[in-house]
Design a protein around this motif. Structure first.
Motif, PDB file in Angstrom:
ATOM      1  N   MET A   1      -3.043  17.628  -2.486  1.00 39.63           N
ATOM      2  CA  MET A   1      -3.427  16.614  -3.486  1.00 39.63           C
ATOM      3  C   MET A   1      -2.780  15.265  -3.175  1.00 39.63           C
ATOM      4  SD  MET A   1      -5.333  16.190  -6.067  1.00 39.63           S
ATOM      5  CE  MET A   1      -5.610  15.060  -7.424  1.00 39.63           C
ATOM      6  N   THR A   2      -1.530  15.310  -2.721  1.00 39.92           N
ATOM      7  CA  THR A   2      -0.847  14.072  -2.389  1.00 39.92           C
ATOM      8  C   THR A   2      -1.563  13.342  -1.265  1.00 39.92           C
ATOM      9  OG1 THR A   2       1.268  15.049  -3.021  1.00 39.92           O
ATOM     10  CG2 THR A   2       1.335  13.059  -1.674  1.00 39.92           C
ATOM     11  N   LEU A   3      -2.052  14.095  -0.261  1.00 36.71           N
ATOM     12  CA  LEU A   3      -2.770  13.486   0.858  1.00 36.71           C
ATOM     13  C   LEU A   3      -4.066  12.839   0.386  1.00 36.71           C
ATOM     14  CD1 LEU A   3      -3.030  12.979   3.875  1.00 36.71           C
ATOM     15  CD2 LEU A   3      -4.117  15.235   4.090  1.00 36.71           C
ATOM     16  N   LEU A   4      -4.746  13.481  -0.545  1.00 34.59           N
ATOM     17  CA  LEU A   4      -5.999  12.917  -1.066  1.00 34.59           C
ATOM     18  C   LEU A   4      -5.729  11.614  -1.818  1.00 34.59           C
ATOM     19  CD1 LEU A   4      -7.828  16.132  -2.358  1.00 34.59           C
ATOM     20  CD2 LEU A   4      -8.294  14.841  -0.271  1.00 34.59           C
ATOM     21  N   GLN A   5      -4.678  11.604  -2.626  1.00 34.08           N
ATOM     22  CA  GLN A   5      -4.335  10.389  -3.364  1.00 34.08           C
ATOM     23  C   GLN A   5      -3.917   9.271  -2.420  1.00 34.08           C
ATOM     24  OE1 GLN A   5      -1.334  12.183  -5.772  1.00 34.08           O
ATOM     25  NE2 GLN A   5      -2.702  12.654  -7.473  1.00 34.08           N
ATOM     26  N   LEU A   6      -3.142   9.628  -1.401  1.00 38.17           N
ATOM     27  CA  LEU A   6      -2.726   8.638  -0.410  1.00 38.17           C
ATOM     28  C   LEU A   6      -3.934   8.052   0.320  1.00 38.17           C
ATOM     29  CD1 LEU A   6      -0.595   7.227   1.404  1.00 38.17           C
ATOM     30  CD2 LEU A   6      -0.583   9.304   2.806  1.00 38.17           C
ATOM     31  N   THR A   7      -4.849   8.910   0.741  1.00 37.48           N
ATOM     32  CA  THR A   7      -6.038   8.451   1.466  1.00 37.48           C
ATOM     33  C   THR A   7      -6.928   7.588   0.581  1.00 37.48           C
ATOM     34  OG1 THR A   7      -5.985  10.497   2.768  1.00 37.48           O
ATOM     35  CG2 THR A   7      -8.013   9.204   2.830  1.00 37.48           C
ATOM     36  N   GLY A   8      -7.099   8.016  -0.668  1.00 36.90           N
ATOM     37  CA  GLY A   8      -7.924   7.234  -1.586  1.00 36.90           C
ATOM     38  C   GLY A   8      -7.353   5.850  -1.837  1.00 36.90           C
ATOM     39  N   ALA A   9      -6.054   5.782  -2.073  1.00 36.86           N
ATOM     40  CA  ALA A   9      -5.415   4.484  -2.312  1.00 36.86           C
ATOM     41  C   ALA A   9      -5.497   3.592  -1.080  1.00 36.86           C
ATOM     42  CB  ALA A   9      -3.955   4.694  -2.719  1.00 36.86           C
ATOM     43  N   MET A  10      -5.360   4.191   0.104  1.00 39.31           N
ATOM     44  CA  MET A  10      -5.429   3.411   1.340  1.00 39.31           C
ATOM     45  C   MET A  10      -6.833   2.838   1.535  1.00 39.31           C
ATOM     46  SD  MET A  10      -4.388   4.589   5.191  1.00 39.31           S
ATOM     47  CE  MET A  10      -5.612   5.930   5.180  1.00 39.31           C
ATOM     48  N   PHE A  11      -7.860   3.621   1.248  1.00 35.75           N
ATOM     49  CA  PHE A  11      -9.232   3.135   1.396  1.00 35.75           C
ATOM     50  C   PHE A  11      -9.565   2.067   0.354  1.00 35.75           C
ATOM     51  CE2 PHE A  11     -10.600   7.253   3.628  1.00 35.75           C
ATOM     52  CZ  PHE A  11     -10.394   6.670   4.873  1.00 35.75           C
ATOM     53  N   ILE A  12      -9.015   2.209  -0.839  1.00 36.28           N
ATOM     54  CA  ILE A  12      -9.230   1.172  -1.860  1.00 36.28           C
ATOM     55  C   ILE A  12      -8.613  -0.147  -1.426  1.00 36.28           C
ATOM     56  CG2 ILE A  12      -8.617   0.441  -4.205  1.00 36.28           C
ATOM     57  CD1 ILE A  12      -8.803   3.385  -5.041  1.00 36.28           C
ATOM     58  N   ALA A  13      -7.381  -0.092  -0.939  1.00 41.25           N
ATOM     59  CA  ALA A  13      -6.655  -1.308  -0.587  1.00 41.25           C
ATOM     60  C   ALA A  13      -7.209  -1.983   0.659  1.00 41.25           C
ATOM     61  CB  ALA A  13      -5.174  -0.990  -0.391  1.00 41.25           C
ATOM     62  N   TYR A  14      -7.524  -1.178   1.681  1.00 40.05           N
ATOM     63  CA  TYR A  14      -7.882  -1.748   2.984  1.00 40.05           C
ATOM     64  C   TYR A  14      -9.359  -1.613   3.333  1.00 40.05           C
ATOM     65  CZ  TYR A  14      -2.813  -1.476   3.623  1.00 40.05           C
ATOM     66  OH  TYR A  14      -1.448  -1.612   3.473  1.00 40.05           O
ATOM     67  N   GLY A  15     -10.096  -0.800   2.580  1.00 41.79           N
ATOM     68  CA  GLY A  15     -11.483  -0.527   2.924  1.00 41.79           C
ATOM     69  C   GLY A  15     -12.382  -1.753   3.013  1.00 41.79           C
ATOM     70  N   PRO A  16     -12.451  -2.588   1.968  1.00 45.09           N
ATOM     71  CA  PRO A  16     -13.346  -3.758   2.028  1.00 45.09           C
ATOM     72  C   PRO A  16     -13.020  -4.718   3.162  1.00 45.09           C
ATOM     73  CG  PRO A  16     -12.697  -3.316  -0.238  1.00 45.09           C
ATOM     74  CD  PRO A  16     -11.859  -2.430   0.622  1.00 45.09           C
ATOM     75  N   ALA A  17     -11.737  -5.034   3.350  1.00 44.71           N
ATOM     76  CA  ALA A  17     -11.356  -5.950   4.433  1.00 44.71           C
ATOM     77  C   ALA A  17     -11.668  -5.348   5.796  1.00 44.71           C
ATOM     78  CB  ALA A  17      -9.867  -6.290   4.333  1.00 44.71           C
ATOM     79  N   PHE A  18     -11.424  -4.058   5.952  1.00 36.64           N
ATOM     80  CA  PHE A  18     -11.720  -3.406   7.224  1.00 36.64           C
ATOM     81  C   PHE A  18     -13.223  -3.380   7.493  1.00 36.64           C
ATOM     82  CE2 PHE A  18     -12.558   0.455   9.758  1.00 36.64           C
ATOM     83  CZ  PHE A  18     -11.816   0.134  10.893  1.00 36.64           C
ATOM     84  N   ALA A  19     -14.015  -3.156   6.449  1.00 36.72           N
ATOM     85  CA  ALA A  19     -15.464  -3.159   6.611  1.00 36.72           C
ATOM     86  C   ALA A  19     -15.966  -4.542   7.030  1.00 36.72           C
ATOM     87  CB  ALA A  19     -16.137  -2.721   5.308  1.00 36.72           C
ATOM     88  N   LEU A  20     -15.423  -5.589   6.426  1.00 32.99           N
ATOM     89  CA  LEU A  20     -15.797  -6.946   6.822  1.00 32.99           C
ATOM     90  C   LEU A  20     -15.438  -7.208   8.280  1.00 32.99           C
ATOM     91  CD1 LEU A  20     -14.714  -8.954   3.649  1.00 32.99           C
ATOM     92  CD2 LEU A  20     -17.046  -8.476   4.403  1.00 32.99           C
ATOM     93  N   PHE A  21     -14.291  -6.705   8.696  1.00 30.89           N
ATOM     94  CA  PHE A  21     -13.900  -6.884  10.091  1.00 30.89           C
ATOM     95  C   PHE A  21     -14.867  -6.176  11.032  1.00 30.89           C
ATOM     96  CE2 PHE A  21     -11.729  -4.893  13.719  1.00 30.89           C
ATOM     97  CZ  PHE A  21     -11.380  -6.021  14.430  1.00 30.89           C
ATOM     98  N   VAL A  22     -15.221  -4.947  10.711  1.00 24.40           N
ATOM     99  CA  VAL A  22     -16.091  -4.157  11.590  1.00 24.40           C
ATOM    100  C   VAL A  22     -17.473  -4.787  11.707  1.00 24.40           C
ATOM    101  CG1 VAL A  22     -17.283  -1.942  11.822  1.00 24.40           C
ATOM    102  CG2 VAL A  22     -14.857  -1.992  11.221  1.00 24.40           C
TER     103      VAL A  22
END
Length: 266
Positions: A1-22
């Protein structure tokens, strides 16, 4: 569960900026260089603000002092990067693969050169802003992610004593907001100096101070105040930036109706 929460928070924080970069930068080496330079200038502003924070010993424990001068150094760094890009503009234009290339010597005149340069300025502002935003997001959230890797994570669920104390998730959303804000801040900042419309520059600096100082309320678990205001400002500035770069209501209608009337390069 901790890994899922960590992954979700990471995608929320960095997902949009990373998508714009790609989707808008990764295939263009020149834009990658411009973005990396923007990241460097943000790091330089962080270094200077850290030196200043260390030097002023009596105020080291005051968060507002550190936040205030951090914003000042970031905006100074943004200004110097704007000046650097303007100095290097002609050279960058020669290597810009997206810029329209002349078919003959007769087409190489002042008009076509100015038009091509004007068409890429907003793009450079966007790319540089994404560099600022990505580096800001990395530094502001990486320590939270490191603490969230487990085996237990504090501040995930609401605490009866402190409602809305979902520290990890709210930090992720605030990090995402700042990464996107740096893009629109950069577009408006560059536009303001380029067109001598200093209202845009004042708007950028004022909103940067407002949101940064507003984040101090998070120490009192007032996320329900800081997050809505931050995203409301992001929405307003995004709309202003859209029209600044040449957008219009007809563009929105064409996009919603899936009509490709005109091609735009970011």
């Amino acid at each position: 569960m901790t890994l899922l929460q960590l992954t979700g928070a990471m995608f929320i924080a960095y997902g949009p900026a990373f998508a714009l970069f790609v989707f808008t930068i990764a295939k263009d080496p020149l834009r990658i260089i411009v973005m990396m330079a923007g990241m460097f200038f943000w790091l330089l502003s962080l270094l200077l603000s850290s030196i200043w924070w260390t030097a002023v010993v009596p105020l080291k424990d005051q968060l507002a002092f550190g936040v205030t001068f951090s914003v000042i150094f970031q905006e100074v760094g943004r200004f110097f990067y704007y000046k650097l890009l303007r100095k290097a503009e002609d050279g960058l234009q020669q290597f810009d693969t997206r810029a329209p290339q002349p078919q003959g010597r007769t087409q190489i005149d002042n008009t076509s050169h100015t038009s091509a340069t004007e068409g890429t300025r907003h793009g450079y502002a966007y790319v540089a802003g994404l560099g600022f935003g990505m580096m800001s997001a990395l530094f502001s959230f990486v320590n939270v992610l490191a603490d969230a890797k487990g085996p237990g994570t504090v501040g995930i669920h609401e605490d009866p004593g402190h409602p809305l104390q979902a520290f990890l998730l709210t930090s992720a959303f605030l990090t995402m907001c700042f990464s996107l804000l740096h893009i629109v801040w950069n577009i408006l900042f560059f536009y303001g100096f380029e067109n001598r419309d200093y209202r845009a520059v004042v708007l950028v600096v004022a909103t940067h101070f407002l949101i940064s100082l507003l984040s101090l309320l998070d120490t009192q678990y007032l996320y329900h105040i800081t997050l809505p205001i931050s995203y409301a400002i992001l929405l307003v500035l995004s709309v202003i930036s859209f029209f600044v770069v040449g957008g219009s209501i007809s563009n929105i209608k064409a996009a919603l109706s899936c009509k490709n009337e005109r091609s735009y390069d970011l």
